[in-house]
Design an enzyme around this catalytic site. Structure first.
Site, PDB file in Angstrom:
ATOM      1  N   ARG A  97     -15.670  13.306   0.497  1.00  0.00           N
ATOM      2  CA  ARG A  97     -16.214  14.355   1.501  1.00  0.00           C
ATOM      3  C   ARG A  97     -16.243  15.313   0.684  1.00  0.00           C
ATOM      4  NH1 ARG A  97     -13.639  12.928   5.503  1.00  0.00           N
ATOM      5  NH2 ARG A  97     -12.144  11.055   5.122  1.00  0.00           N
ATOM      6  N   ARG A 126       0.535  -1.277   0.122  1.00  0.00           N
ATOM      7  CA  ARG A 126       0.297   0.024   0.225  1.00  0.00           C
ATOM      8  C   ARG A 126       0.759   1.554   0.078  1.00  0.00           C
ATOM      9  NH1 ARG A 126      -4.731  -2.035   4.538  1.00  0.00           N
ATOM     10  NH2 ARG A 126      -2.432  -2.452   5.157  1.00  0.00           N
ATOM     11  N   GLN A 127       2.158   1.283   0.192  1.00  0.00           N
ATOM     12  CA  GLN A 127       2.898   2.514   0.059  1.00  0.00           C
ATOM     13  C   GLN A 127       3.691   2.340  -0.881  1.00  0.00           C
ATOM     14  OE1 GLN A 127       5.338   3.041   3.970  1.00  0.00           O
ATOM     15  NE2 GLN A 127       4.028   1.238   4.713  1.00  0.00           N
ATOM     16  N   HIS A 129      -1.836  -5.386  -4.109  1.00  0.00           N
ATOM     17  CA  HIS A 129      -2.712  -4.590  -3.845  1.00  0.00           C
ATOM     18  C   HIS A 129      -2.605  -2.836  -4.905  1.00  0.00           C
ATOM     19  CE1 HIS A 129      -5.004  -1.386  -1.705  1.00  0.00           C
ATOM     20  NE2 HIS A 129      -4.333  -0.618  -1.636  1.00  0.00           N
ATOM     21  N   LYS A 178     -17.459   6.588  -2.565  1.00  0.00           N
ATOM     22  CA  LYS A 178     -16.518   7.380  -1.441  1.00  0.00           C
ATOM     23  C   LYS A 178     -16.565   9.075  -2.257  1.00  0.00           C
ATOM     24  CE  LYS A 178     -14.377   4.554  -0.278  1.00  0.00           C
ATOM     25  NZ  LYS A 178     -13.736   3.026  -0.066  1.00  0.00           N
ATOM     26  N   ASP A 213      -8.717  -5.178   6.495  1.00  0.00           N
ATOM     27  CA  ASP A 213      -7.727  -4.615   7.048  1.00  0.00           C
ATOM     28  C   ASP A 213      -8.821  -4.578   8.474  1.00  0.00           C
ATOM     29  OD1 ASP A 213      -6.191  -3.460   8.531  1.00  0.00           O
ATOM     30  OD2 ASP A 213      -4.935  -2.494   6.905  1.00  0.00           O
ATOM     31  N   THR A 214      -8.834  -3.411   8.156  1.00  0.00           N
ATOM     32  CA  THR A 214      -9.787  -3.218  10.127  1.00  0.00           C
ATOM     33  C   THR A 214     -11.273  -3.268   9.278  1.00  0.00           C
ATOM     34  OG1 THR A 214     -10.478  -0.741   9.586  1.00  0.00           O
ATOM     35  CG2 THR A 214      -8.378  -1.114  10.316  1.00  0.00           C
ATOM     36  N   ALA A 215     -12.140  -3.147   8.731  1.00  0.00           N
ATOM     37  CA  ALA A 215     -12.981  -4.017   8.015  1.00  0.00           C
ATOM     38  C   ALA A 215     -14.245  -2.211   7.774  1.00  0.00           C
ATOM     39  CB  ALA A 215     -13.628  -4.942   8.774  1.00  0.00           C
TER      40      ALA A 215
END
EC number: 2.7.6.1
Length: 318
Positions: free
Chosen positions: A198, A99-100, A134, A196, A226-228
């Site tokens: 903002r 992801r980096q 990814h 999504k 990941d964190t879901a």
């Protein structure tokens, strides 16, 4: 002579159960190696059988604990190289630090995926196998061959077996549209997209659904969970828009930071993953999480590389 003659598979501590499944399918024993720690925590690897001239595959996801698993992989590769292995392939089903992969807006951050690529090559890796990277462009960080294989046949096979009614494939974001569209085409069903955005600074992110989900069985398709948090919110929004059921299919179950509890309490009906990363005790105890084996796909990939056959033809219809 068997096509598996000269093929050897070694593993570290990241996912030994997956390695055992792979060698069982291949009909060969798991390579003998000692992977331990010195008293100060440094990693020690000793290859305990002859590998001279062999075609060696090291199966090791660089999942949590990421740095330990990455160092185990590199030290094992160095040990194999010094033991005169003929060719060393690093099979990294889950590629940590992926992801980096860029510097967003020229921020003063590392491109860690490139650092890892450099380290693996310096250690002596001659080929990389990974699954559902990814970011596809990470393949270009290497100056050695990279086979980025896909879990699509595994996930697609399960979806067809489940035979969900009124199926609708949902991309969790605009970036995942290509993956979701390919799956929808294979299943001959419609596609929806979660947009999504903002609205302005310091305002909570809003999820807009592009597509009609009312009365449908929704399947969210992603490369990892990941964190879901976002996944659970997406399931809630889909249910609020009238979806009958919401399932999620993902290749890599990172599942950190209380993800299992979050999924258990969410509107999501089920999360289906593969075993590129071993499930934690909390995830195994969650009735909404189910894992599919990737061993058959990895074993076939190893076998084809050993024979010099095409790997990408495995995914011609995926």
């Amino acid at each position: 002579m068997s096509s598996h003659d000269g093929l050897m598979v070694f593993t570290g501590n990241a996912n030994p159960a997956l390695a055992q499944e792979v060698v069982k399918i291949l009909g060969i024993p798991l390579g003998k190696a000692m992977v331990s720690r010195f008293s100060d925590g440094e990693i020690q690897v000793e290859i305990q059988e002859n590998v001279r001239g062999k075609d060696v595959f090291v199966l090791q996801s660089t999942c949590a604990p990421t740095n330990d698993n990455l160092m185990e992989l590199m030290i094992m590769v160095d040990a194999l190289k010094r033991a005169s292995a003929g060719r060393i392939t690093a099979a990294i089903p889950y590629f940590g630090y992926a992801r980096q992969d860029r510097r967003p807006r020229s921020a003063r951050v590392a491109i860690s995926a490139k650092v890892v690529a450099n380290m693996l090559e310096i250690a002596g890796v001659e080929r990389i196998i990974t699954m559902d990277l990814h970011a596809d462009q990470i393949q270009g960080f290497f100056d050695i061959p990279v086979d980025n294989i896909y879990a699509t046949p595994i996930l697609l096979g399960d979806l067809r077996k489940q035979n969900y009614p009124d199926l609708l494939v949902v991309s969790p974001d605009v970036g995942g549209v290509v993956r979701a569209r390919a799956l929808a085409k294979q299943l001959n069903c419609d596609l929806a997209i979660i947009d999504k955005r903002r609205p302005k600074a310091n305002v909570a992110e809003v999820m807009n659904i592009i597509g009609e989900v009312e009365g449908r069985t929704c399947v969210i398709m992603d490369d990892m969970v990941d964190t879901a948090g976002t996944l659970c919110k997406a399931a809630q929004v889909l249910k609020e828009r009238g979806a009958k059921q919401v399932f999620a299919y993902a290749t890599h179950p990172v599942l950190s930071g209380g993800a299992a509890d979050r999924i258990a309490a969410s509107a999501l009906d089920e999360l289906v993953v593969t075993d590129t990363i071993p499930l934690s005790a909390e995830s195994l105890a969650c009735p909404k999480i189910r894992a599919l084996s990737s061993a058959g796909l990895l074993a076939e990939t190893f076998s084809r590389i050993r024979r010099g056959d095409s790997v990408m033809s495995l995914f011609a219809e995926s």
